[in-house]
Structure formats: C-alpha cells, structure tokens
Motif scaffolding. Sequence first.
Motif: not given
Length: 392
Positions: A288-300
Amino acid sequence: MAENRVFTVWDYVVFASMLLISTAIGIFSALKHGRTGQRTTEEFLVGNRQISAYPIAFSLAASFMSAITMIGYPAEVYNTGLNVLLLNFTFLLTSIITCLIYIPLFYRLNIISTYEYINRRFGRVVRYQIVCSFMVYMFFYLGIVTYTPSFALSQVTGMDMWTSVVITGLACTLYTTLGGIKAVVWTDVFQLCIMVIGLVAVLIQGSIHVGGFGKIWNIAKNGNRTDIFDFDPDPRKLYTTWSVGIGAVFGWVSIYGCNQVQVQRYLACKSEREAIKAVMLNSVGVIVLFTVSCLSGLVMYAVYETCDPIKMNRVSTSDQLTPLLVVDLFDQMPGFPGLFVASAYSGTLRITIRPGRCVGYLALSHNSSTPQRTSWHCIHFDPPPAQSLSPR
C-alpha cells in the motif's frame, strides 16, 4: 541554479516535534526499563520475545520506507513510469519465502542473531568475514541514506545540510541506545504514521491542484508513464518485468531473510506464528505504501507536465524533485512542508545508526545470551550436539 526555498516557523515546529517525540519514546522506554530492569542482552535486543505481531508489522514496514523511498521513487516514476510498481509482486513473494524458510529456522534454533547461526554452522572465521562484508556495505549505504535526503531538502527548503545530518545522527543514537528494541519498534510505529500522512497529503493535494486523480492518470498515460509490464529481455533496460518482478526477489530475500535489522524484529515476537503474521501484515502495508509513493510520482508528472523543473533550473538533480513538489503544492499552507520533511527524515532516522550498531554488538559478542537452542531438524526440539546443525 537550483531554486532555494525557506521553511516557515510552523514548518520548523512540525519538524522539531517529530524529532522530540521520537527521542521521548526512547527516554520513556529507558525510564520504564530502569524500574523493571533490563539486565540481559536478549531483553535489550529482542524484548524477551514478548512483542505482538502488530507493532512488529508496523516496524517492518517502516524499515522499508527509507527517505530514499519517500524522495527517490516518486522522482523515478516521474522520469521512467510505473514499471517499478512491479516491486509489489517482489514484496509478496519475498514475504512468503521468509515465512516458509527463514522464520521457522531462526525460531527453532532459538537464536537472537543471524550471525549466531553462521557461527554455529560454519565457524567463527566465516562469521567475521560475513560481518565485515556487511559492515562495509552498511557504511556506504548509511552514508547515502543520510546524505541524499539532507542534500536534496537543503536545496529546496534552505535547511543547512550538515545541521540536518548531525541532528539525525544524534536523535537516532539517543533513542535507540536508551530504549532497546522496544523503543525502536514503537518509534517505528509513530514514524510510519508520519510517513503515511505525508504521502497521502501529497496525493490528495496534488489531485486537488491538477483537477482530480482521473486527470492525473490521463496526463501520465499520454506521457507513457502508466505502463507497468515490459517483457523486453534486453538486460540493458533499467526496469522490465524480468528485472523488477523476478530478479529483485533475490535482493529482497537477502534483506528480509538474512539482514539482522529485519531478523531482530521477527525474533522479538511472542512466537513463530506471531512472527509469520507480522511478516504477512507487513507485506500488505508495504504494498500500500509503495503504491501511494509511486502514485505521488504520477502527481509530480502531471504538475510539471509542461515545465520540467530540471530544464528550467529550478532544481539541479532528480533527488530534489519531490521536496520541490511538496513546497509548490503546500506553499500557502504553513506546516505542511515541515510535515513532509518530518516524514522523509523519519525514514532516515530508522535507517541511520541502528543497523551498524546491531551488527557490531551482535557480531563481536559470542554467545551473549544463553537460551536453550535446538536444531530446526528436530521435531521435538531436543538439544543438538554442540556446534552442530546436522540432522539426527
């Protein structure tokens, strides 16, 4: 020239509060043990094996979420896409292997250190060779883990880099030395909560800024950042299904199955069943945490779709992209940049000092505790012959 931003008073208050609470947990644990007594190595290192699965699961998940995960992976997704998300498959497979092979072995031998097993199986010479190799590895790793986020954050927040390095080392040394494994575990729980809040805040605020996560996904898709599977067998490619989904298993098994920092947490559980439960709960949390971290990359990627900060000289390296994103998103919300810095440094605090300290202490103390040891081959857990692990 990199753009230099400055923390507000509220940012410093939030950041300092995280450091103070982390240190207070260690002091509280030391005072508590001062009343009840913490007389043995086993009690200090594995808490007399009385910790339940849930805090251990939080601690294991926290040990994965270093500052590199907070800062590096979003920037990696920004540059290359979601291929790295295949590491979730690696985490799950690694957890299964650890539960089936390593945890039963360590519990049935009733040891408190992976190096204790190496000593009994291969002898003291091999033990010290492995210890020295691991110390060299951790020497360089701890330097990267501490320096990289300090440098990146100093460039976009105005915080002095060497000040942050010294504060990190002092705080971590204090609460780890005073409180033992119990302080480490409960500090991990607190710091993991801070990291989750920081990542979720970036995801939510970024979605609001862009106009919804659906729009973020469409922008990333148009930029070829949403492709996960790549079956190209070319070994020169950085992220493919083969290298990330399969090859990384070997690296993670070495961490979750043999790394003393992880094994020490398994052995602090009340039983083998509790340890297995902790590892499986940890795998869910990490995914879950790693997925949220990667999705933050899409936000970026969506935020900087038409204005790459590196090309515009707002930052000089990819390591500075995530802190810059946070400052841009929360520029009008005092305290939130400090929250993210606190969450990033939570990862650094957990990684710094503790691994080298654990390795050095356990490696250089032979038979530091004297529990009744048994061979993992023995069904009834009868004591094996001295220095022998061969089947009966």
